[in-house]
Design an enzyme around this catalytic site. Structure first.
Site, PDB file in Angstrom:
ATOM      1  N   GLU A 149     -56.847  17.028  -2.812  1.00 16.08           N
ATOM      2  CA  GLU A 149     -57.975  16.676  -3.595  1.00 16.08           C
ATOM      3  C   GLU A 149     -57.349  16.341  -5.107  1.00 16.08           C
ATOM      4  O   GLU A 149     -57.749  16.922  -6.108  1.00 16.08           O
ATOM      5  CB  GLU A 149     -58.997  17.719  -3.741  1.00 16.08           C
ATOM      6  CG  GLU A 149     -59.804  17.988  -2.683  1.00 16.08           C
ATOM      7  CD  GLU A 149     -60.571  18.989  -2.635  1.00 16.08           C
ATOM      8  OE1 GLU A 149     -60.991  19.490  -3.708  1.00 16.08           O
ATOM      9  OE2 GLU A 149     -61.496  19.289  -1.581  1.00 16.08           O
ATOM     10  N   ASN A 195     -54.222  15.517   1.771  1.00 13.30           N
ATOM     11  CA  ASN A 195     -55.869  16.047   2.191  1.00 13.30           C
ATOM     12  C   ASN A 195     -56.782  15.538   1.160  1.00 13.30           C
ATOM     13  O   ASN A 195     -56.756  16.395  -0.125  1.00 13.30           O
ATOM     14  CB  ASN A 195     -56.081  17.593   2.735  1.00 13.30           C
ATOM     15  CG  ASN A 195     -57.042  18.029   3.260  1.00 13.30           C
ATOM     16  OD1 ASN A 195     -57.536  17.151   4.503  1.00 13.30           O
ATOM     17  ND2 ASN A 195     -57.846  18.777   2.833  1.00 13.30           N
ATOM     18  N   HIS A 231     -66.466  15.925   4.790  1.00 13.77           N
ATOM     19  CA  HIS A 231     -67.920  16.584   4.399  1.00 13.77           C
ATOM     20  C   HIS A 231     -68.962  15.500   4.213  1.00 13.77           C
ATOM     21  O   HIS A 231     -68.824  14.949   3.310  1.00 13.77           O
ATOM     22  CB  HIS A 231     -67.601  17.441   3.106  1.00 13.77           C
ATOM     23  CG  HIS A 231     -66.659  18.337   3.446  1.00 13.77           C
ATOM     24  ND1 HIS A 231     -66.804  19.676   4.229  1.00 13.77           N
ATOM     25  CD2 HIS A 231     -65.450  18.664   2.798  1.00 13.77           C
ATOM     26  CE1 HIS A 231     -66.042  20.294   4.161  1.00 13.77           C
ATOM     27  NE2 HIS A 231     -64.926  19.944   3.360  1.00 13.77           N
ATOM     28  N   GLU A 260     -61.922  18.614   7.946  1.00 17.44           N
ATOM     29  CA  GLU A 260     -63.020  19.516   7.275  1.00 17.44           C
ATOM     30  C   GLU A 260     -64.548  19.121   7.755  1.00 17.44           C
ATOM     31  O   GLU A 260     -65.392  19.384   7.064  1.00 17.44           O
ATOM     32  CB  GLU A 260     -62.881  19.740   6.123  1.00 17.44           C
ATOM     33  CG  GLU A 260     -61.278  20.283   5.411  1.00 17.44           C
ATOM     34  CD  GLU A 260     -61.493  20.595   4.119  1.00 17.44           C
ATOM     35  OE1 GLU A 260     -62.365  20.793   3.254  1.00 17.44           O
ATOM     36  OE2 GLU A 260     -60.147  20.750   3.337  1.00 17.44           O
ATOM     37  N   ASP A 262     -68.083  18.455   8.469  1.00 16.98           N
ATOM     38  CA  ASP A 262     -69.592  18.876   8.699  1.00 16.98           C
ATOM     39  C   ASP A 262     -70.534  18.013   8.371  1.00 16.98           C
ATOM     40  O   ASP A 262     -70.217  16.840   7.485  1.00 16.98           O
ATOM     41  CB  ASP A 262     -69.554  20.378   8.069  1.00 16.98           C
ATOM     42  CG  ASP A 262     -69.355  20.386   6.610  1.00 16.98           C
ATOM     43  OD1 ASP A 262     -69.222  19.315   5.846  1.00 16.98           O
ATOM     44  OD2 ASP A 262     -68.619  21.391   6.131  1.00 16.98           O
TER      45      ASP A 262
END
Ligand code: XIL
Length: 346
Positions: A149, A195, A231, A260, A262
């Site tokens: 990030e 990432n 996400h 990641e 979701d």
């Protein structure tokens, strides 16, 4: 053969029928990709948690245990045990381990954030951290999120303690490059990833990541892939743009991994979601997985947890939850079947 039963005869003549995979892990194995989940060592003592993880996934990643604060809580103190539990669990069940992460602006220990260190001191602290953590897991972690990030939504570099406040004394993306070089020196065989979130589709952030990746590849910086966090909410529909972004990364000769995934949906007071939302959620899972699996460079799909019993979403975004592929009772949800289907389909 006169008395042979017809079923046995069929078996002799055409051989056993191929059995369609019933678990995510079987489907991913057949396809030659990794299917992973972020896990927490504290839950591994729960039988259903551990059994579901081992049955469904061929990869795990510690959700928090390898982050700077948890793993190096004091200048000379390393808290290896929780992360080691995850690695041991993976080894016991023949699973690959992704490491997460070495450089981030969040979850740094107090001794660093309130330490008033100079750039020179932070340079040594970060080199020491990356080197010791990567060496501790040398040969046991096949891929690391080295930097997490580092960009803002507008594509500029995020201002962080490692970048420029005060930073480690290197301007622009040079501090990111340095982190990759340190990690590579500590374990030359580990795959090294950058990432980020909200960089799945073509936008200002993914443009900057692409430019950095292209520059790193051109200059031989040891970057092996880009992690797309994913996400998402139900409104995620930009799958053509996601494909275009994955394509341009793949064309640089880099891997892409979904790291990641979701999909948060509105939930009631006890975490319940509507059947319609669960179906729409499954569509997002399917479309995201398909966008990635179109490319041979897409080597892993990982969700951020796997059961709604333990997910960061309700804490992060109250009123939302139910973002994963298993419900709070470890029952597969429509999202599970969508993932399974995407993995089975060629
Ligand atoms: C989250 C964890 O799930 C939480 O338990 C923790 O409190 C905060 O971090 N992007 C990342 C992950 O790269 O490390 C974050 O994990 C979620 C967002």
């Amino acid at each position: 053969m006169k008395n042979t039963c017809p079923l046995l005869l069929a078996l002799i003549v055409i051989g056993p029928m191929p059995v369609s995979p019933q678990t995510l892990r079987e489907a991913a194995n057949q396809r030659g990709v990794k299917i992973g989940a972020a896990i927490a060592p504290a839950h591994l003592g729960e039988t259903e948690y551990a059994a579901t993880a081992a049955r469904e996934f061929n990869q795990v990643e510690p959700e928090n245990a390898m982050k700077f604060g948890p793993i190096q809580p004091g200048p000379q103190t390393f808290n290896w045990a929780p992360a080691d539990v995850v690695v041991a669990f993976a080894q016991q069940h023949g699973m690959a381990v992704r490491g997460h992460n070495l450089v981030w602006h969040r979850q740094n220990p107090g001794w660093i954030t309130s330490g008033h260190f100079t750039a020179d001191q932070l340079h040594s602290i970060l080199q020491d951290h990356i080197t010791k953590v990567v060496i501790h897991y040398h040969g046991q972690i096949y891929a690391w999120d080295v930097v997490n990030e580092a960009f803002n939504a507008d594509g500029t570099l995020r201002s962080t303690i490692w970048a420029d406040s005060p930073g480690i004394g290197m301007s622009g993306t040079a501090y990111i490059e340095q982190a990759f070089r340190w990690a590579h020196a500590a374990d030359p065989k580990a795959l090294l990833f950058y990432n980020d979130y909200d960089a799945e589709v073509m936008n200002a952030k993914s443009d900057s990541i692409y430019r950095m990746a292209k520059d790193f590849k051109a200059r031989g910086v040891p970057l092996d892939g880009i992690g797309l966090q994913m996400h998402f909410k139900l409104d995620e529909t930009r799958f053509a743009s996601m494909e275009a972004n994955i394509k341009r990364i793949a064309e640089l000769g880099l891997q892409v991994q979904i790291t990641e995934l979701d999909v948060r949906i509105p939930v009631g007071p006890s975490g319940e979601a509507s059947a319609a939302d669960l179906r729409r959620q499954a569509d997002v899972y399917r479309n995201a997985a398909e966008a990635c699996l179109k490319f041979p460079q897409c080597t892993a799909i990982q969700t951020w947890g796997f059961t709604d019993k333990y997910s960061w979403i309700p804490h992060e975004d109250p009123g939302f939850g139910a973002g994963l592929e298993f419900d709070t009772n470890y029952r597969p949800k429509p999202a599970f079947y969508a993932l399974l289907d995407a993995l089975r389909t060629r």
